[in-house]
Design an enzyme around this catalytic site. Structure first.
Site, PDB file in Angstrom:
ATOM      1  N   CYS A   2       0.438  -1.238  -0.198  1.00 26.39           N
ATOM      2  CA  CYS A   2      -0.050  -0.081   0.014  1.00 26.39           C
ATOM      3  C   CYS A   2       1.082   1.366  -0.282  1.00 26.39           C
ATOM      4  O   CYS A   2       2.020   1.024   0.982  1.00 26.39           O
ATOM      5  CB  CYS A   2      -1.042  -0.168   0.887  1.00 26.39           C
ATOM      6  SG  CYS A   2      -2.104  -1.438   0.900  1.00 26.39           S
ATOM      7  N   ARG A  27       3.843   0.004  -5.088  1.00 28.91           N
ATOM      8  CA  ARG A  27       3.210  -0.620  -3.838  1.00 28.91           C
ATOM      9  C   ARG A  27       1.899  -2.087  -3.648  1.00 28.91           C
ATOM     10  O   ARG A  27       1.570  -2.233  -2.295  1.00 28.91           O
ATOM     11  CB  ARG A  27       3.243  -0.024  -2.985  1.00 28.91           C
ATOM     12  CG  ARG A  27       4.837   0.975  -2.777  1.00 28.91           C
ATOM     13  CD  ARG A  27       4.495   2.332  -1.749  1.00 28.91           C
ATOM     14  NE  ARG A  27       4.539   1.244  -0.283  1.00 28.91           N
ATOM     15  CZ  ARG A  27       5.982   1.588   0.134  1.00 28.91           C
ATOM     16  NH1 ARG A  27       7.320   1.673   0.054  1.00 28.91           N
ATOM     17  NH2 ARG A  27       5.999   1.377   1.054  1.00 28.91           N
ATOM     18  N   TRP A  74      -2.493  -2.810  -1.598  1.00 33.87           N
ATOM     19  CA  TRP A  74      -2.743  -4.217  -1.758  1.00 33.87           C
ATOM     20  C   TRP A  74      -3.173  -4.507  -0.533  1.00 33.87           C
ATOM     21  O   TRP A  74      -3.256  -4.363   0.391  1.00 33.87           O
ATOM     22  CB  TRP A  74      -0.969  -4.125  -1.834  1.00 33.87           C
ATOM     23  CG  TRP A  74      -0.439  -5.767  -2.092  1.00 33.87           C
ATOM     24  CD1 TRP A  74      -0.169  -6.578  -3.623  1.00 33.87           C
ATOM     25  CD2 TRP A  74      -0.938  -6.541  -1.091  1.00 33.87           C
ATOM     26  NE1 TRP A  74      -0.458  -7.317  -3.196  1.00 33.87           N
ATOM     27  CE2 TRP A  74      -0.491  -8.101  -1.625  1.00 33.87           C
ATOM     28  CE3 TRP A  74      -1.397  -7.289   0.108  1.00 33.87           C
ATOM     29  CZ2 TRP A  74      -0.650  -9.274  -1.565  1.00 33.87           C
ATOM     30  CZ3 TRP A  74      -1.079  -8.438   0.606  1.00 33.87           C
ATOM     31  CH2 TRP A  74      -0.616  -9.317   0.079  1.00 33.87           C
ATOM     32  N   ASN A  98      -1.263   2.137   5.943  1.00 36.73           N
ATOM     33  CA  ASN A  98      -0.106   1.456   5.028  1.00 36.73           C
ATOM     34  C   ASN A  98       0.033   0.524   6.435  1.00 36.73           C
ATOM     35  O   ASN A  98       0.376   1.270   6.801  1.00 36.73           O
ATOM     36  CB  ASN A  98       0.725   2.192   4.627  1.00 36.73           C
ATOM     37  CG  ASN A  98       2.255   1.079   4.183  1.00 36.73           C
ATOM     38  OD1 ASN A  98       1.747  -0.048   4.016  1.00 36.73           O
ATOM     39  ND2 ASN A  98       3.557   1.619   4.337  1.00 36.73           N
ATOM     40  N   GLY A  99       0.011  -0.311   6.268  1.00 32.30           N
ATOM     41  CA  GLY A  99      -0.173  -1.236   7.776  1.00 32.30           C
ATOM     42  C   GLY A  99      -1.728  -2.555   7.411  1.00 32.30           C
ATOM     43  O   GLY A  99      -2.508  -2.356   6.943  1.00 32.30           O
ATOM     44  N   GLU A 468      14.614 -20.311  -8.533  1.00 28.60           N
ATOM     45  CA  GLU A 468      14.661 -18.292  -8.565  1.00 28.60           C
ATOM     46  C   GLU A 468      13.454 -18.788 -10.523  1.00 28.60           C
ATOM     47  O   GLU A 468      12.436 -18.257 -10.437  1.00 28.60           O
ATOM     48  CB  GLU A 468      15.867 -17.796  -9.130  1.00 28.60           C
ATOM     49  CG  GLU A 468      15.488 -16.610 -10.424  1.00 28.60           C
ATOM     50  CD  GLU A 468      14.871 -15.570  -8.893  1.00 28.60           C
ATOM     51  OE1 GLU A 468      14.392 -15.768  -7.674  1.00 28.60           O
ATOM     52  OE2 GLU A 468      14.418 -14.846  -9.652  1.00 28.60           O
ATOM     53  N   LYS A 472      10.012 -17.454 -11.109  1.00 30.10           N
ATOM     54  CA  LYS A 472       9.877 -15.940 -11.870  1.00 30.10           C
ATOM     55  C   LYS A 472       9.026 -16.861 -12.338  1.00 30.10           C
ATOM     56  O   LYS A 472       7.912 -16.034 -13.051  1.00 30.10           O
ATOM     57  CB  LYS A 472      11.253 -16.484 -13.091  1.00 30.10           C
ATOM     58  CG  LYS A 472      11.382 -14.467 -13.413  1.00 30.10           C
ATOM     59  CD  LYS A 472      12.004 -13.404 -12.568  1.00 30.10           C
ATOM     60  CE  LYS A 472      11.696 -13.981 -11.023  1.00 30.10           C
ATOM     61  NZ  LYS A 472      12.552 -12.587 -10.433  1.00 30.10           N
ATOM     62  N   GLU A 475       5.481 -16.254 -10.926  1.00 33.25           N
ATOM     63  CA  GLU A 475       5.070 -15.125 -10.491  1.00 33.25           C
ATOM     64  C   GLU A 475       4.544 -14.194 -11.726  1.00 33.25           C
ATOM     65  O   GLU A 475       3.103 -13.953 -11.871  1.00 33.25           O
ATOM     66  CB  GLU A 475       6.114 -14.063 -10.340  1.00 33.25           C
ATOM     67  CG  GLU A 475       6.578 -14.302  -9.125  1.00 33.25           C
ATOM     68  CD  GLU A 475       8.153 -13.324  -9.186  1.00 33.25           C
ATOM     69  OE1 GLU A 475       8.447 -12.246  -8.207  1.00 33.25           O
ATOM     70  OE2 GLU A 475       9.053 -13.296  -9.780  1.00 33.25           O
ATOM     71  N   HIS A 491      12.773 -39.396  -5.217  1.00 32.93           N
ATOM     72  CA  HIS A 491      12.216 -39.405  -4.125  1.00 32.93           C
ATOM     73  C   HIS A 491       9.878 -38.643  -3.780  1.00 32.93           C
ATOM     74  O   HIS A 491      10.070 -38.721  -2.600  1.00 32.93           O
ATOM     75  CB  HIS A 491      12.662 -38.119  -2.425  1.00 32.93           C
ATOM     76  CG  HIS A 491      13.776 -38.930  -3.123  1.00 32.93           C
ATOM     77  ND1 HIS A 491      14.767 -40.505  -2.201  1.00 32.93           N
ATOM     78  CD2 HIS A 491      15.089 -38.667  -3.221  1.00 32.93           C
ATOM     79  CE1 HIS A 491      15.500 -40.708  -2.064  1.00 32.93           C
ATOM     80  NE2 HIS A 491      16.204 -39.974  -2.430  1.00 32.93           N
ATOM     81  N   LYS A 591       5.564  -4.914  -5.473  1.00 36.02           N
ATOM     82  CA  LYS A 591       6.852  -5.487  -5.150  1.00 36.02           C
ATOM     83  C   LYS A 591       7.511  -4.581  -4.124  1.00 36.02           C
ATOM     84  O   LYS A 591       8.805  -5.441  -3.497  1.00 36.02           O
ATOM     85  CB  LYS A 591       7.150  -3.788  -6.432  1.00 36.02           C
ATOM     86  CG  LYS A 591       8.573  -3.446  -6.340  1.00 36.02           C
ATOM     87  CD  LYS A 591       8.980  -4.496  -7.272  1.00 36.02           C
ATOM     88  CE  LYS A 591      10.316  -4.677  -7.667  1.00 36.02           C
ATOM     89  NZ  LYS A 591      10.738  -6.055  -8.947  1.00 36.02           N
TER      90      LYS A 591
HETATM   91  C1  G6P Z   1       8.708  -9.960  -3.186  1.00 34.00           C
HETATM   92  C2  G6P Z   1       8.823  -9.173  -4.679  1.00 34.00           C
HETATM   93  C3  G6P Z   1      10.245  -9.928  -5.103  1.00 34.00           C
HETATM   94  C4  G6P Z   1      11.313  -9.698  -4.848  1.00 34.00           C
HETATM   95  C5  G6P Z   1      10.670 -10.139  -2.739  1.00 34.00           C
HETATM   96  C6  G6P Z   1      11.318  -9.195  -1.897  1.00 34.00           C
HETATM   97  O1  G6P Z   1       7.511 -10.672  -3.546  1.00 34.00           O
HETATM   98  O2  G6P Z   1       7.292  -8.960  -5.870  1.00 34.00           O
HETATM   99  O3  G6P Z   1       9.792  -9.512  -6.633  1.00 34.00           O
HETATM  100  O4  G6P Z   1      11.912 -10.284  -4.637  1.00 34.00           O
HETATM  101  O5  G6P Z   1       9.803  -9.526  -2.303  1.00 34.00           O
HETATM  102  O6  G6P Z   1      11.394  -7.909  -2.276  1.00 34.00           O
HETATM  103  P1  G6P Z   1      12.724  -6.654  -1.533  1.00 34.00           P
HETATM  104  O7  G6P Z   1      12.738  -5.829  -2.058  1.00 34.00           O
HETATM  105  O8  G6P Z   1      13.038  -7.359  -0.126  1.00 34.00           O
HETATM  106  O9  G6P Z   1      14.068  -7.590  -2.514  1.00 34.00           O
END
Ligand code: G6P
Length: 596
Positions: A2, A27, A74, A98-99, A468, A472, A475, A491, A591
């Site tokens: 947020c 955010r 969010w 926000n929170g 990763e 990705k 996501e 396993h 993000k």
């Molecule tokens: C969110 C983002 C990811 C990121 C993660 C950690 O989930 O969507 O892309 O890797 O947070 O974020 P940071 O800002 O701590 O790297």
């Protein structure tokens, strides 16, 4: 998560908060809203589901001055609908938040309040209203004593036109005074100009007018040196693609910043080698992609610096009660510098007296401030939710850290250091040729995009790459993807392999080659398809049915992680594109995750 933005000035209050809000959209983008005083000093509230753009289209084109607040959401409590969008109102109070208010249910009962929305926020407006007798700061101070959780609030009182009140606990909040008026924002980089800004400390209450900011409590000053803004997509179809393509420069800039006369040198960040004295264990703590950067680089600390490493998911670090001791170094990695779980873990380690170091991309953030020891990635703003250039830059900084630690601990002499740096720079050089694999990877993606499940395998550092790769893909394409250590496949997960199911394998170490290829064979024997990303010096079988090989432009070793990273990013991007997904702002994700 947020974003909140506010402005009090003589002109353009509404359009100013809307443009500020668009800079905070990373955010959260479930819904957006604004509240502003009109020419009759009445508060108008406008809320929409969806993006800030939609709110901007809905809002009147008035240029009236006065005070305005705005919010991009969010969702945590309550579905995504206009009723749950902020600002939320009760009686004389209208606010954005926000929170998370943890005791919102108890407060509703205590106040016998029937909310209109499903949010945890509305009760805060009701509480402040119930305590308000004409002195806003006093009402907010009393409310703070009863609110549990995290918050940054921007608050309007119906009988106080031209004034915004604000306060915070855990959630970020910054304030700035300029000639045009006074601003507040969740993130200083959304301010319209560089210069000095104010950071209210926890529970400080501020009264913001066009000409002044009055604080009840402590306020620290900080300086915004550079507007950390992206200059648009610059012709790329998506920010994610732009950011993937920026990696050759972003990674080189990040690495070269810490290379001085052929040595790894952190003196510009005032990180002394004594930080590494007597270190026996390293704990790397982060979330999401940043956590994978820690996992990828773990192997380097073992092999170069002779230090045992554990990579932790930040939220698990706290819940699992990881011990804080004197002979460990705790390294926190975060692109945004404000991820709530990472921050909580950092605070826990600091409270326990542990040695900390953070790797951060965005400047002026809370994790940066609280860490003390900070190394920076220099990749510039990363806008797409799916992290790409921050990941390779984080691995680059961790590589440098491993070299510096190895030198400080006497594990690398000058010759060893030069060789390690040369191998890191070879990895940096491989990023541009890896981007040239784009058409080949797009062809793979056209098959993968027809799948329901995709499995990613690898061993050791390649397993971290597989993690990763799966993240990705999930996501942004919404396909189910799962990473498995190649040796673990048999396993359990192999039961899911049947004809047509795709797996993606990474192979950048000769040491693990024969065993990874065995897993590949096991998948092929069951009719699965394998997309194998292998360094150019790896001996892999050619011409097998359902085995598609893509050669990474790198030699085996730690530097190969960079080209492998680019390949998995392009694979996810192309798959999501072919499925027509909203790549830069995938559903349900944000993000910057500022709730724990
Ligand atoms: C969110 C983002 C990811 C990121 C993660 C950690 O989930 O969507 O892309 O890797 O947070 O974020 P940071 O800002 O701590 O790297």
């Amino acid at each position: 998560m947020c974003g909140i933005f506010g402005f009090v000035g003589k002109h353009d209050a509404l359009s100013t908060v809307l443009s500020g809000l668009s800079r905070l959209e990373y955010r959260g983008y479930d819904s957006a809203g604004t509240a502003f005083f009109d020419e009759n000093d009445a508060i108008n509230v406008i809320r929409t589901t969806g993006r800030v753009q939609r709110l901007t289209e809905t809002a009147p084109k008035t240029n009236a001055g006065g005070a305005a607040i705005a919010h991009t959401r969010w969702a945590t409590h309550g579905s995504v609908c206009e009723r749950n969008a902020h600002p939320l109102s009760a009686g004389r109070v209208v606010l954005v938040h926000n929170g998370i208010i943890e005791n919102f249910r108890e407060l509703r009962e205590e106040l016998h309040y029937t909310p209109i929305s499903e949010t945890d926020t509305e009760i805060a407006a009701a509480l402040i209203d119930s305590l308000y007798d004409g002195d806003p700061m006093e009402a907010i101070a009393k409310a703070q004593k009863r609110l549990h959780g995290s918050y940054a609030f921007a608050i309007l009182f119906r009988d106080k036109p031209g004034v915004i009140y604000a306060t915070r606990c855990e959630s970020p909040l910054a304030l700035m005074r300029t000639e045009q008026g006074s601003f507040l924002s969740s993130d200083p980089s959304a301010f319209p100009a560089c210069g000095e800004y104010l950071v209210p400390q926890e529970h400080t209450i501020v009264e913001i007018t066009a000409d002044a900011i009055h604080a009840r409590g402590e306020v620290k000053t900080a300086v915004l040196n550079k507007l950390d803004r992206s200059e648009g997509r610059q012709g790329y179809a998506h920010y994610m693609l732009k950011e993937i393509y920026e990696q050759p420069q972003a990674l080189r800039r990040t690495v070269e910043r810490y290379l001085v006369d052929g040595h790894v040198d952190f003196s510009q960040e005032n990180i002394p080698d004594t930080l590494f004295d007597g270190i026996r264990h390293m704990h790397v703590v982060a979330c999401g992609t940043a956590m994978h950067a820690g996992l990828v680089s773990s192997h380097l600390f073992r092999s170069l610096a002779g230090v045992e490493v554990t990579a932790h998911i930040a939220s698990e670090f706290c819940d699992a009660g990881v011990l804080v001791d004197d002979d460990s170094l705790y390294v926190f990695i975060s692109q945004s510098g404000e991820t709530a779980d990472t921050l909580a873990a950092l605070r826990r380690v600091k409270a326990g007296g542990g040695r900390v170091l953070s790797v951060i991309n965005r400047r002026g953030t809370i994790i940066e401030r609280e860490s003390g020891n900070v190394l920076h990635t220099s990749c510039g703003p990363e806008i797409a939710v799916a992290s790409t250039k921050a990941f390779t830059a984080q691995v680059g900084v961790m590589y440098l850290l491993a070299i510096r630690m190895a030198c400080a601990r006497g594990r690398l002499d000058a010759q060893g250091e030069s060789e390690a740096i040369a191998s890191l720079l070879a990895g940096v050089d491989s990023v541009a040729p890896a981007i040239a694999l784009h058409p080949q990877i797009a062809a793979m993606a056209s098959r993968i995009s027809k799948a329901k499940d995709v499995f990613f395998i690898g061993r050791a550092a390649d397993y971290a790459i597989a993690c990763e790769g799966a993240l990705k893909l999930k996501e942004i394409s919404y396909l189910h993807a799962e990473s498995i250590a190649a040796g673990e496949l048999k396993h359990g997960t192999i039961s899911l392999i049947e004809p047509g199911v795709p797996s993606v394998a990474y192979l950048t170490r000769k040491q693990t080659c024969s065993r990874v290829l065995l897993s590949v064979q096991e998948i092929l024997s069951r009719g699965g398809t394998v997309y194998l990303f292998a360094t150019e010096d790896m001996e892999v079988p050619e011409g097998l049915d359902e085995l598609v090989v893509c050669r990474l432009p790198a030699k085996e070793g730690a530097g190969a992680a960079f080209s492998a990273a680019v390949s998995l990013q392009l694979l996810a991007y192309e798959t999501a594109k072919q499925l027509g997904m909203p790549i830069d702002m995938p559903r349900n994700l944000a993000k910057s995750v500022t709730v724990a």
